[in-house]
Enzyme design. Sequence first.
Site, PDB file in Angstrom:
ATOM      1  CG  ASN A  20      45.076  52.967  42.451  1.00  0.00           C
ATOM      2  OD1 ASN A  20      45.984  52.517  41.944  1.00  0.00           O
ATOM      3  ND2 ASN A  20      45.283  52.967  43.827  1.00  0.00           N
ATOM      4  CD  GLU A  21      47.490  50.245  45.112  1.00  0.00           C
ATOM      5  OE1 GLU A  21      46.890  50.351  46.223  1.00  0.00           O
ATOM      6  OE2 GLU A  21      48.549  50.674  45.058  1.00  0.00           O
ATOM      7  CG  ASN A  22      39.966  48.463  41.231  1.00  0.00           C
ATOM      8  OD1 ASN A  22      40.428  48.973  40.230  1.00  0.00           O
ATOM      9  ND2 ASN A  22      39.169  48.898  42.099  1.00  0.00           N
TER      10      ASN A  22
END
Length: 810
Positions: free
Chosen positions: A415-417
């Site tokens: 997530n949200e890398n």
Amino acid sequence: MVNASARAQQSTRLTGNWEFLKQDVGGIWEIMRPVGKGNPESVPLWMPVQLPHCVNAEDAVDPDVNYYQGPAWYRTQLDINNPYTNGRTLLFFEGAGQKTDVYVYTTKVGSHTGGYDEWSVDITDAVAAFKKMSVFQSQFKGKIPIAIKTDNSRDLEMIPSNLSDFNVYGGIYRYLNLVYTPSLAIDKLFAKTETDKFGKLGNVAVIARFSTPPPPEGAGGRLSVLIKLIDPTGKPVQQKEVPLTTLTGDIHLADFTLKTPQLWSPQKPLLYTVEATVTTAEGSSIQKEKIGFRNFEFVDHGPFMLNGQRLLLRGTHRHEDQAGVAAAMTEEMMRREMIMMKEMGVNFIRLGHYQQSRIILHLCDSLGILVWEEIPWCRGGLGGPVYKDQARRMLTHMIEQHYNHPAIIIWGMGNENDWPGDFPEFDKEQIRNFMKELNDLSHHLDASRKTAIRRCDFCKDIVDVYSPSIWAGWYRGLFTEYKQATEEEFKKVNHFLHVEWGGDSHAGRHSENPDKALQTVKTGSGADERAGDASLYGGAARVSKDGDWSETYLCNLVDWHLKEQETMPWLTGSAQWPFKDFSTPVRPDNPVPYMNQKGVVERDLTKKEAYYVFQSYWTTQPMAHIYGHSWPVRWGNEDEEKMIKVYSNCAEAELFVNGKSYGIKKRNSQDFPAAGLRWNVPLKGGAQEVMVIARNGKIEVRDSIKFQYQTEKWGKPAGLMLEKLSEANGIATMQVKLLDSKGVLCLDAANWIRFSLAGDGKLIDNQGTSSGSRLVQVYNGRAIIRVQTNGGKSVIGVKSEGLKTVFKDL
């Protein structure tokens, strides 16, 4: 000795008789040495607790401290008597954060890194050795001393990152079990189910992995396993007995084929059971797994299909977090939360942002809620070998531990890398390479499910399903841009699914003009969240920074999104973020400090108004809800027309104000707001009683509210008034109001106020709710706190900058 009749392995939840220490010790001997009362060895002092228990149950939302991140200890003494000859004794952890060490007396028997996956420690040999020691009887009176260290210290080489928008909790915050197994037991039972899209044929492949100890002496050729397939009514439909010729690796035990199996779906979540009975010379043990037959498909550049029919995924999210206990939710709390989701109309959930309790997955199976579950590779960038090993291990554990759940359709890689910050370098190519590795690992472990990530555009081509960032009307743009922004993103990938949308609302805050802030918001520049958008300071005008955080605005935003989704036949679905308000260390300045307030229920599961907007679009059980149950005072001019909204799934509704009918309106989902169920009613100052009768054919449902209509104008806040609203069962409910110099309630006031208490009672604070925080922004010029009186006398105080502090005796 266990007799030869079949019995399941024995498992007992270890909930009581624990002691807790919120600090480290000098060594394990400090915990185990004999202690005389009043002697120096008796400190530090331990406190009694129940498991599950979270180190940060209160300090995660304490407005005055950073939440504790460090070592903590638990200890207990157990009666351990394994009934199986040559059996194994295990401590089975459903989740503990974030690094854990386990001791039997002074012997370290196991360690684990990772706060969200399941793991166990075999304590058989250590227990046997301890029972031979003199202190077993002399000091511990025949009980086994257990000590467990948990540690959630900050560590850049661990996932999740401490930049994440949630607390990285410490403690034994999921159930811990004492498990007795026979010497030969199934460690994992995998049941791979397949069916065609029309459900004409179902296949089940049953695979077992056995625990590692060697088979018992004398077992010889008597090892066998009986596999049964049991239908949703409890009737066995097929069975096979298989001799066990090898015990190493993953053993393919049996295949079953079923004509027209009963299919699993959100409407009818029908579950079969696979039952494996292992028989040795010592006896038999049983293991059961629930499974379901379903076929799903993400159509290329199209919708989501389940069992051959389009299904619009109506989703939400959850963090494992609850008022008063933080991550240490009991099974009953989880059950209540998931049932509330189902009653809101949810058929899909993304579990953010880590593997969640097995209890949640069982509930999703039985309630009919499809699942995207992910590992906690969240924000910060990419670490080194230790970091990567943890991510690989947690992905493997998540897939293997939750493999059989029919509810799961997606494994999330991260997530949200695209969010840097934990390392000097942020190398997109390295992140891409590791994302490919995880994606391949997931497909290798489970080819039947899709992979996905959210918000990392430079990796969107790697996974099967992608969710971009679309926050229309919150972090960027207006909510009326939602459909256009979604269509544009939909065209960029083969399989699109929009997870995370919505906005914050301060429970109890309402507005007569919720769209005021929209006048300054720029349109036409996208709807994605960008660096700095979540901040309450600086940058371009945006609703998240400049809006009023009212429930009124959020209801309009949700209403528009759901209205639009009904006219998007190509849409797979979406998931609103999140179902419940949750704590976060990165939002200290929010109206309830350290809380992400985007939930449609509060952290204690109190419903906000937006819950009913979802229910009006997503459910069929007739319902009607007048907006404003938590809005005691509305305001305006005498005889000014005020909009009264009703959220209902019924075909029509009739509104009554002070006994007078204002007519029948027909529901039309495309008539915004409130699907046409809104009335403009002239109000006179004073008490108002509103009732609605909504009808679906002959079925009638009703709702009613009462409120005051204030026509007096107010100046700036000049004073505080503290009053007791009620007292019951030893709990006093207190309310503070902000008044102007003439004593008129300041209904748009959003000042910060702080409660305090001296005496016998206790403030019920650090709850992470608008009525459970001693430091909070007022909502419409008021705020509530509750006091546990303890049957004595107390003085409650409240202060606000620039105003005179007030006190009241209790």
